[in-house]
Scaffold this active site. Structure first.
Site, PDB file in Angstrom:
ATOM      1  N   CYS A   1      -5.910  -6.106   8.966  1.00 18.72           N
ATOM      2  CA  CYS A   1      -4.559  -6.666   8.839  1.00 18.72           C
ATOM      3  C   CYS A   1      -3.524  -5.564   8.548  1.00 18.72           C
ATOM      4  O   CYS A   1      -3.192  -4.805   9.445  1.00 18.72           O
ATOM      5  CB  CYS A   1      -4.527  -7.778   7.789  1.00 18.72           C
ATOM      6  SG  CYS A   1      -3.074  -8.842   7.987  1.00 18.72           S
TER       7      CYS A   1
ATOM      8  N   HIS B   1      -8.614 -11.487   9.323  1.00 19.49           N
ATOM      9  CA  HIS B   1      -9.237 -11.234   8.020  1.00 19.49           C
ATOM     10  C   HIS B   1     -10.717 -11.617   8.021  1.00 19.49           C
ATOM     11  O   HIS B   1     -11.094 -12.655   7.479  1.00 19.49           O
ATOM     12  CB  HIS B   1      -8.501 -11.990   6.914  1.00 19.49           C
ATOM     13  CG  HIS B   1      -7.247 -11.335   6.470  1.00 19.49           C
ATOM     14  ND1 HIS B   1      -7.207 -10.271   5.604  1.00 19.49           N
ATOM     15  CD2 HIS B   1      -5.960 -11.561   6.796  1.00 19.49           C
ATOM     16  CE1 HIS B   1      -5.961  -9.894   5.394  1.00 19.49           C
ATOM     17  NE2 HIS B   1      -5.177 -10.661   6.109  1.00 19.49           N
TER      18      HIS B   1
ATOM     19  N   GLU C   1     -13.043 -10.559   6.234  1.00 18.62           N
ATOM     20  CA  GLU C   1     -13.625 -10.636   4.883  1.00 18.62           C
ATOM     21  C   GLU C   1     -13.477 -12.034   4.304  1.00 18.62           C
ATOM     22  O   GLU C   1     -14.275 -12.446   3.468  1.00 18.62           O
ATOM     23  CB  GLU C   1     -12.993  -9.579   3.975  1.00 18.62           C
ATOM     24  CG  GLU C   1     -11.692  -9.974   3.303  1.00 18.62           C
ATOM     25  CD  GLU C   1     -10.494  -9.966   4.264  1.00 18.62           C
ATOM     26  OE1 GLU C   1     -10.663  -9.644   5.462  1.00 18.62           O
ATOM     27  OE2 GLU C   1      -9.385 -10.295   3.789  1.00 18.62           O
TER      28      GLU C   1
END
Lengths: 243, 243, 243, 243, 243, 243, 243, 243
Positions: A116, A217, A219
């Site tokens: 990001c 994202h 994660e």
């Protein structure tokens, strides 16, 4: 070498918005980054923002790979633009910290993974630029700020070429979306690997510099999404393989 | 060795209280800990909560000293009490993480510095206990939760004996105060070095185990307080001197 | 002399509690102080907190009288007590500023009028002390924090003796009430002129030092209350008369 | 003359937005104005809004220079426009107060320094006009309301000509930005000294009238910015030099 | 007479707690009072607070009966007590308005019905007194501030004697409860008709003065409760019957 | 007749937005209407919303004049439009109540004064229509929702013709502004007496029907504005004169 | 029979606290009840509050077992007490609904499992009573309202006797805690099976009536706690076995 | 068959937005659905979201008709569009649950009634599509999100053809409006029965599939609106008649 690779994760700052600790700076990074590294073959090491040359040298010595994490908008002055009214909070001290880490990793020939803001910072660091707000592109784009359930996939990424992402995903994957700025000019040396259906660049790679970066994202998704888990696994395994 | 000592700082978690990221875990530690280490002779390394044995071994291998930071109340079950109605949020996962770090540092003969919760955790880890809320001691105590300007000294600490603190401060220093629990039974091997005028224990040392700990928050004061700066300096210099 | 006396008013600080200007210091004093002076024969001059000797000398040179305004609790260390849990926000920098102004006015033989915090500060400055919270006196007291319509009289003050207040009011007046601390030991040289029915001291005078002080807030009442207006008128007229 | 110049700072009013003191008027000015004067060679004197001729005469007699501070939008009726829907809160009483101060300073041949609203008020006072909201100029402008960290420089000012600002800064400086209105017609006698890259007027001077004025907030930046400090220093030193 | 009796209802004031209309006074009375009168045989006429003798005379001329409505605590000075810390907001202007209405109704031989505050005001007006907060009676009382569903009956009232209430209800009814003050000394001439199980006085009558009054809120219950409806019906029918 | 005229004021409803009384209906009208009547020659009588024919007949019998007060948007169905997305809260029950009052006053030959919503309702009642939101007229209009200090005049009204308003004001007055809807088609029989500079209709009169109406809020201004006071005075005096 | 048992779960109501849907009733039950049934061998069927005899008969016909869920305090009138000031919201309609369900299950010889409020309701339904607030027992009790992480075990339950719970857990289990009321008199026929260390009753059984009930919230814990999962499993398996 | 038909109502989920139970899932459906069924001839049975085939089979076996309730936006991927920035929260798990229920009802030849989201889901399930936000159709539409009093009719629906709705209502009815998305392509087999004046489709029917659906919320109106009550009555009576 049989120990797990150590993955540095660049940290940010946050503060309470009211009460006696309003504005009190807290060094932080979302725990999902740490979990994603620890669950997929690495040892997570969080790197707090600082300026000491000795610290920065030490941090980049002990880590085997670096994740540049998400958050603030990049200072537009870094790509020679004035600040657009829709650009959000910037954090020049963090820009510098991230860029020094990035430069030292490059010098030490160690891989970097941008997520990001990290993705955007890498592009800017090597001469690329950003669209300061999606609305500057007109209104014909899809939803890039999902604003609910951070792990939910909301759009498809189409990949092409021969690169880290097509090796991993083939032609597509489904991802979440949490950004209002997008890549404009892509920095020299980077291959555009993936885009959403409205043309937004979502994944880039520079094989020579040993850098991958994504706009979404992973994660947040790795809690229950195989594709996201595999992205971390492959990044970490490549270190073990000396890729 | 001429490089600066690396000081590990145990991290905590926080979350937004509302909005789309309510309850989303963020690994954090107040930046003051990092600043206090970096400005007083050390290299700060933040250690995120985890359970992986390999991570924990790695973290305690690379650091030269450990700061156990402030925050949550200790789970009273760890000192064989049920939870009192005035005990605040507990965080058993963090208790375990901190205790493993502490145990490994002891095994590796490296010094530990406990602050507030860290001070309380050390006491409990070695068999001591806590008063679950100051009000359990009756109402005749001074203000221990200052609730304004976190760096402002609000009470005096009186020191006695021959120890780290009397060496550093002589008979007294003035400190801030941000806690609602206090030490009850002091763990074996620890010397009570300092108290406030109402008898609250504020500083302990165990020379054999190479541990110091304080009830107050010197990292908040070190922004402009010499005494607080010197506490970090002395802890870090002792490492260089092999103390 | 035919110009109006210049009345200095000590200022305080406030801050937003949230938003981008949270904690940003704003020098302020309630406009009622200014209005009360300007409408009752004086020229109001607001004095911002500072430490420069030249400023402080200058401020006390140009003013003919001083009003010490309301606000923060006095730091209990100034009357040799530790901070009680119910003491509110303290502001040591302001305590010092007010005390220096007070001292310089005394040296220059100019009159001082203390209101609420100013009343308490004067008592402490000359060796008196405070009850840190009314509840320390037990529960048999009347309401001293009215918490509605700041100009509304809520209790009677009974005066006695021969002093500024009995001259002005005779035996009684009705006033508002906005405080949680009260005078304990009265400083030497001061006459207790007025009390509420529960014994709380509400007005003192020291003729030699040329000081009057009240626990209530006449500046809030002067918008529509003759008695409050007359308090300011008399203080200012006395300056003209050289009292 | 060997004492420091006395710099008057025009005050504003603010109020709580809720609670028992909602709407209760508090006379205030941001402490940064006071700090900027006191740290750069002057004695700050805050001037509360009033209408008494004697007060206004007195205030402008005792000060050696005047800073017109920031805040409310100017009443558009003062430049012969009706109020635009995007004009924010106006404060006619303050407009009058500031204009009287300005007029008296001019009559007494004393220098004036306008900041933000002060800059706009000066332009209007001498016949200039304002754009009631930047959006009226279309959307192609940079961010002029930074909405984070009030001391952070966010844009460049380009200077030209021979004036106070080119003497001080040469061709450019970097400043913060906190305004939504801008100068339209510049009042007669004023030189436009500096602009941002999108053409917004940021600095003007009228040497005959002894007035300088800027659109940005140097008092917020002077905490750590040399250029901002020098702006106050030069304004104050010129008084000493009789400029 | 064949038209419905006109029932005056005393009004109160409320204000927004924030926003641009914070503190702006709005004359109001809960619509339930109006509905209860209109649905049970009367014509509701709301009477706004005022001081004009002509208005007050006119209001009490055109109405056939008066309801004194609920709300603010009575100023304790009216029953010769100082204000207790737990007394809530008082409204002296409203106290006076209500008392003048009450006095004029008595002179004109017209019936009055007091509800909650109206009940307490009537007692005070004729020489009775109040307990300023239920907690002053110790802790052995039932819940008198129900704080949910305003129409829900939460306790029983036990009636005795021969009066308006025993005629209507016999020995008991179940009612809601929304008060923190209670009757202490009952004014001369009033009969205590009903109490809750903890002894709190809930209903009084003075046949000579033609007054009934209750501590609960029948107007909130009349939406779906026969007993509450009958209370209004009987009060209004008695007027028609010339009782 | 020598008593003051009785002026009925139509009431509205409001509710708390949260807490245990959220949505609980309270009959209200801003106290400024009452004050404006009582201070300018009338006796204010507030008329609560109801549907009972007997009440409505009674109310219009006892009053000598009627003020239709401000508030909710008119239901667009009443002028044969569907509801526009920018139309705010409507209140059909209130529309009906106001229209019945208006009709009965007309039948009884008594004067009516419409304010803001009352002004719009009168226009609709007699066949006129409204612009549902000012933005439907494009963006070239001045600020009609001042959103600060409700008594502050913010624009000029220009009058013409021979009517109530030119008799009172001559060519102009300055007024506040608090509305987002404006008159479109003016009902037959009404003369447009005043407009703002952007053409918005602000005052109308129908001499035959004995109706005046204004778009602004004179009751908010009458606290300190002669022109606003005179508007009420003239309306009330005309009743005495039998106009 | 080879289909899974159908487990009815009694529902409650909740509402928004503000906004346009404040107070709007929503039938609900925490999803954890549904998940706990579905994951441990049953088919969850949620039963909305109603009064229709046909519905109630139908609901208890189609279910094989009933879970009485948590929530509101029981109306103390059901155990012949007046409402204590610390009793929270009551919901008489729900009390009745739950009691009718309970009675019908008993008549139809089907098992019932009470949780928290369900546990308390069962006790009251068969003649037992409750302590209306733990503080009524004095201050020497442990924390029974954990107020963090609803799934976290915070205290131990000690079991004894031969019953459902000792069969399942032997001597102890660790549970969460979310209640402020506790059992006082235990209804006839029930065996007290488990208590916390401070004597609070946490588990009861009546083998004849085929009822078990617990004070804690196993449905919140079953997300990751074997003991909690087994509680649901055993309750459901017993149905299959015809226990 | 003489028992009332059992009507399944599909449930949704909601959560607190802050506090300790933020994000904690609660299964719910507005009580109005239940009330509307129970008061108009059916037995309401609420169906919680689940994935177990056995549950889903069981639920659709025991019910005689199904109401698909309102709420979340449909995932646009289900009609082959990417998510538009103005699409609100989606809930893929609920989409699947509702579609499986719908499919099983069809297979079992039982009638289905879609409301708002249910209306949109039915259209999508059979191949239709939606406009993701009304603003995509331009600005010339009426208010479809009424945002006040959920039961108030705000627009007219015009019906045509021979179908369930013209049988029931003839040419028109007045309804509330609470949606921001509308039907685009209508699924094959469905007849468009009603529209608002701006062309928005509000009612559809597929006689073969035994499905009716409406865009408005009759369950909110049925509290006091005959037309809304009759909609439920007719749907339920048709089941009894075997329609």
């Amino acid at each position: 070498m049989n120990k797990k690779p150590v993955i540095g994760i660049s940290m940010s700052m946050l503060s309470d918005t009211n009460g006696v600790f309003a504005k009190y700076p807290r060094a932080y990074v979302n725990d999902d980054y740490i979990r994603s590294v620890n669950e997929n073959g690495g040892i997570a090491l969080t790197l707090p923002i600082c300026e000491d040359e000795e610290n920065l040298e030490y941090y980049t010595d002990i880590i085997d790979g670096l994740i540049l994490s998400g958050g603030h908008d990049i200072n537009p002055h870094l790509y020679s633009e004035e600040i657009h009214p829709k650009t959000g909070d910037i954090f020049p001290r963090r820009d510098t910290f991230d860029m020094v880490l990035l430069k030292k990793m490059l010098e030490k020939n160690k891989p970097v993974f941008g997520i990001c803001r990290g993705f955007q910072l890498i592009n800017v660091a090597f001469g690329g630029s950003l669209v300061q707000d999606l609305d500057e592109l007109g209104k014909n784009h899809i939803k890039h700020w999902q604003d609910q359930d951070c792990a939910m996939p909301v759009h498809k990424i189409n990949f092409k070429g021969e690169n880290f992402f097509t090796e991993l995903y083939g032609k597509e994957t489904f991802t979440n979306s949490w950004h209002h700025q997008v890549l404009k000019d892509v920095a020299e040396g980077f291959e555009v690997c993936g885009r959403t259906s409205d043309g937004v660049i979502e994944a880039i790679e520079d094989k020579k510099r040993n850098i991958i970066a994504v706009q979404w994202h992973p994660e947040m998704m790795s809690i229950n999404d195989k594709d996201a888990q595999n992205l971390f696994k492959k990044f970490i395994q490549n270190i073990n393989k000396g890729v």
